[in-house]
Scaffold this motif. Structure first.
Motif, PDB file in Angstrom:
ATOM      1  N   LYS A  53     -51.904  30.174  11.290  1.00 18.91           N
ATOM      2  CA  LYS A  53     -51.230  29.041  11.924  1.00 18.91           C
ATOM      3  C   LYS A  53     -50.327  29.562  13.026  1.00 18.91           C
ATOM      4  O   LYS A  53     -49.579  30.522  12.820  1.00 18.91           O
ATOM      5  N   TYR A  54     -50.408  28.909  14.184  1.00 11.65           N
ATOM      6  CA  TYR A  54     -49.557  29.301  15.302  1.00 11.65           C
ATOM      7  C   TYR A  54     -49.445  28.139  16.279  1.00 11.65           C
ATOM      8  O   TYR A  54     -50.173  27.148  16.180  1.00 11.65           O
ATOM      9  N   VAL A  55     -48.519  28.274  17.223  1.00 13.42           N
ATOM     10  CA  VAL A  55     -48.359  27.285  18.285  1.00 13.42           C
ATOM     11  C   VAL A  55     -48.986  27.870  19.546  1.00 13.42           C
ATOM     12  O   VAL A  55     -48.545  28.904  20.055  1.00 13.42           O
ATOM     13  N   LEU A  56     -50.036  27.208  20.025  1.00 12.10           N
ATOM     14  CA  LEU A  56     -50.720  27.622  21.246  1.00 12.10           C
ATOM     15  C   LEU A  56     -49.858  27.229  22.437  1.00 12.10           C
ATOM     16  O   LEU A  56     -49.500  26.064  22.592  1.00 12.10           O
ATOM     17  N   LYS A  57     -49.484  28.208  23.256  1.00  9.10           N
ATOM     18  CA  LYS A  57     -48.652  27.966  24.437  1.00  9.10           C
ATOM     19  C   LYS A  57     -49.404  28.447  25.662  1.00  9.10           C
ATOM     20  O   LYS A  57     -49.633  29.650  25.830  1.00  9.10           O
ATOM     21  N   THR A  58     -49.793  27.493  26.497  1.00  7.71           N
ATOM     22  CA  THR A  58     -50.547  27.830  27.701  1.00  7.71           C
ATOM     23  C   THR A  58     -50.355  26.716  28.723  1.00  7.71           C
ATOM     24  O   THR A  58     -49.495  25.855  28.556  1.00  7.71           O
ATOM     25  N   ASN A  59     -51.155  26.705  29.767  1.00 10.88           N
ATOM     26  CA  ASN A  59     -51.119  25.653  30.776  1.00 10.88           C
ATOM     27  C   ASN A  59     -52.431  24.876  30.761  1.00 10.88           C
ATOM     28  O   ASN A  59     -53.486  25.430  30.452  1.00 10.88           O
ATOM     29  N   CYS A  60     -52.340  23.605  31.131  1.00  7.41           N
ATOM     30  CA  CYS A  60     -53.519  22.740  31.206  1.00  7.41           C
ATOM     31  C   CYS A  60     -54.471  23.299  32.257  1.00  7.41           C
ATOM     32  O   CYS A  60     -54.051  23.702  33.343  1.00  7.41           O
ATOM     33  N   ASP A  61     -55.758  23.313  31.943  1.00  7.63           N
ATOM     34  CA  ASP A  61     -56.758  23.843  32.870  1.00  7.63           C
ATOM     35  C   ASP A  61     -57.008  22.927  34.064  1.00  7.63           C
ATOM     36  O   ASP A  61     -57.586  23.366  35.061  1.00  7.63           O
ATOM     37  N   ARG A  62     -56.614  21.658  33.987  1.00  7.84           N
ATOM     38  CA  ARG A  62     -56.819  20.730  35.102  1.00  7.84           C
ATOM     39  C   ARG A  62     -55.581  20.549  35.977  1.00  7.84           C
ATOM     40  O   ARG A  62     -55.677  20.562  37.192  1.00  7.84           O
ATOM     41  N   CYS A  63     -54.429  20.326  35.355  1.00 13.66           N
ATOM     42  CA  CYS A  63     -53.234  19.990  36.151  1.00 13.66           C
ATOM     43  C   CYS A  63     -52.172  21.097  36.144  1.00 13.66           C
ATOM     44  O   CYS A  63     -51.228  21.032  36.916  1.00 13.66           O
ATOM     45  N   GLY A  64     -52.292  22.072  35.267  1.00 12.68           N
ATOM     46  CA  GLY A  64     -51.341  23.181  35.222  1.00 12.68           C
ATOM     47  C   GLY A  64     -50.066  22.896  34.450  1.00 12.68           C
ATOM     48  O   GLY A  64     -49.171  23.728  34.415  1.00 12.68           O
ATOM     49  N   ALA A  65     -49.968  21.727  33.827  1.00 15.15           N
ATOM     50  CA  ALA A  65     -48.773  21.382  33.045  1.00 15.15           C
ATOM     51  C   ALA A  65     -48.712  22.247  31.789  1.00 15.15           C
ATOM     52  O   ALA A  65     -49.749  22.629  31.242  1.00 15.15           O
ATOM     53  N   PRO A  66     -47.503  22.569  31.310  1.00 15.23           N
ATOM     54  CA  PRO A  66     -47.387  23.357  30.078  1.00 15.23           C
ATOM     55  C   PRO A  66     -47.975  22.600  28.882  1.00 15.23           C
ATOM     56  O   PRO A  66     -47.825  21.391  28.769  1.00 15.23           O
ATOM     57  N   VAL A  67     -48.641  23.351  27.990  1.00 16.45           N
ATOM     58  CA  VAL A  67     -49.253  22.776  26.797  1.00 16.45           C
ATOM     59  C   VAL A  67     -48.759  23.568  25.587  1.00 16.45           C
ATOM     60  O   VAL A  67     -48.804  24.799  25.604  1.00 16.45           O
ATOM     61  N   GLU A  68     -48.281  22.868  24.581  1.00 20.47           N
ATOM     62  CA  GLU A  68     -47.933  23.486  23.297  1.00 20.47           C
ATOM     63  C   GLU A  68     -48.629  22.679  22.218  1.00 20.47           C
ATOM     64  O   GLU A  68     -48.441  21.476  22.116  1.00 20.47           O
ATOM     65  N   ARG A  69     -49.462  23.347  21.419  1.00 16.56           N
ATOM     66  CA  ARG A  69     -50.250  22.659  20.414  1.00 16.56           C
ATOM     67  C   ARG A  69     -50.295  23.478  19.133  1.00 16.56           C
ATOM     68  O   ARG A  69     -50.611  24.668  19.165  1.00 16.56           O
ATOM     69  N   LYS A  70     -49.961  22.843  18.007  1.00 11.74           N
ATOM     70  CA  LYS A  70     -50.081  23.522  16.717  1.00 11.74           C
ATOM     71  C   LYS A  70     -51.555  23.744  16.429  1.00 11.74           C
ATOM     72  O   LYS A  70     -52.369  22.836  16.571  1.00 11.74           O
ATOM     73  N   THR A  71     -51.873  24.967  16.034  1.00 11.97           N
ATOM     74  CA  THR A  71     -53.272  25.344  15.845  1.00 11.97           C
ATOM     75  C   THR A  71     -53.442  26.057  14.513  1.00 11.97           C
ATOM     76  O   THR A  71     -52.588  26.854  14.117  1.00 11.97           O
ATOM     77  N   GLU A  72     -54.543  25.770  13.852  1.00  7.21           N
ATOM     78  CA  GLU A  72     -54.916  26.461  12.613  1.00  7.21           C
ATOM     79  C   GLU A  72     -56.314  27.038  12.789  1.00  7.21           C
ATOM     80  O   GLU A  72     -57.228  26.336  13.201  1.00  7.21           O
ATOM     81  N   VAL A  73     -56.449  28.310  12.476  1.00  3.89           N
ATOM     82  CA  VAL A  73     -57.745  28.984  12.583  1.00  3.89           C
ATOM     83  C   VAL A  73     -58.163  29.459  11.199  1.00  3.89           C
ATOM     84  O   VAL A  73     -57.448  30.239  10.567  1.00  3.89           O
ATOM     85  N   PRO A  74     -59.319  28.987  10.716  1.00  2.89           N
ATOM     86  CA  PRO A  74     -59.808  29.489   9.427  1.00  2.89           C
ATOM     87  C   PRO A  74     -60.365  30.901   9.597  1.00  2.89           C
ATOM     88  O   PRO A  74     -61.053  31.190  10.571  1.00  2.89           O
ATOM     89  N   ILE A  75     -60.059  31.763   8.642  1.00  2.25           N
ATOM     90  CA  ILE A  75     -60.563  33.140   8.643  1.00  2.25           C
ATOM     91  C   ILE A  75     -61.393  33.303   7.374  1.00  2.25           C
ATOM     92  O   ILE A  75     -60.847  33.214   6.280  1.00  2.25           O
TER      93      ILE A  75
END
Length: 184
Positions: A53-75
């Protein structure tokens, strides 16, 4: 985090739960990852099942606005201590009976990233003419005129005038002159 696997490989039915947080090396899209899961030997098949579990911190691929999204990756992986077929990618080989869980989680996180990350599903992106974010409102940005075409047309008209003046001088005719005045 390293997990000692020898006791698990040697005892059918044994398991080891784990829960920890770490900062992944070489990843700039999150600060910290929390991992919770278990390594289990179920009828001589050793598997690791966890959730990162982590918070994805990046920029939008279309408009460049900051994006923060809680993410869960199954392993989920099957672990083996020896490999008969060298070209097999279905299993994780742990020859020294130690599992480097951090690198396994980091790899699964990278593979789970979406191809395109948007700030929202209906992101409009940026104006192709002025670069403003279209999600923030509408404005009447007009398509700029192509400054190259009028300059090219002017060059062609000038060339035509020179050509026509040369012909008129040779023929003594005024016909080309009226043609030139129509172009201008």
């Amino acid at each position: 985090m390293f997990i000692e696997l020898e006791p698990i490989f040697n005892n059918v039915g044994s398991s080891k739960k784990f829960s920890y947080s770490f900062v992944p090396d070489g990843i700039d899209f999150t600060d910290s990852v929390s991992v919770e899961g278990e390594v289990v030997n179920n009828t001589d098949i050793v598997s690791v099942k966890a959730v990162a579990k982590y918070v994805l911190k990046t920029n939008c691929d279309r408009c460049g606005a900051p994006v923060e999204r809680k993410t869960e990756v199954p392993i989920e992986h099957i672990l083996i201590s020896r490999l008969n077929d060298e070209d097999n990618d279905e299993f994780i080989l742990v020859e020294d009976m130690k599992l480097d869980l951090d690198s396994l989680v980091r790899e699964d996180m990278i593979l789970a990233l979406p191809a395109k990350i948007l700030c929202r599903d209906d992101c409009k992106g940026l104006c192709q003419y002025c670069g403003k974010n279209l999600n923030l409102g509408s404005w009447s940005c007009k398509k700029p005129s192509d400054r190259m075409l009028p300059a090219l047309a002017e060059l062609l008209i000038d060339e035509c005038i020179i050509y026509c003046n040369i012909r008129r001088a040779k023929n003594g005719s005024t016909e080309e002159k009226s043609f030139i005045s129509k172009k201008r």
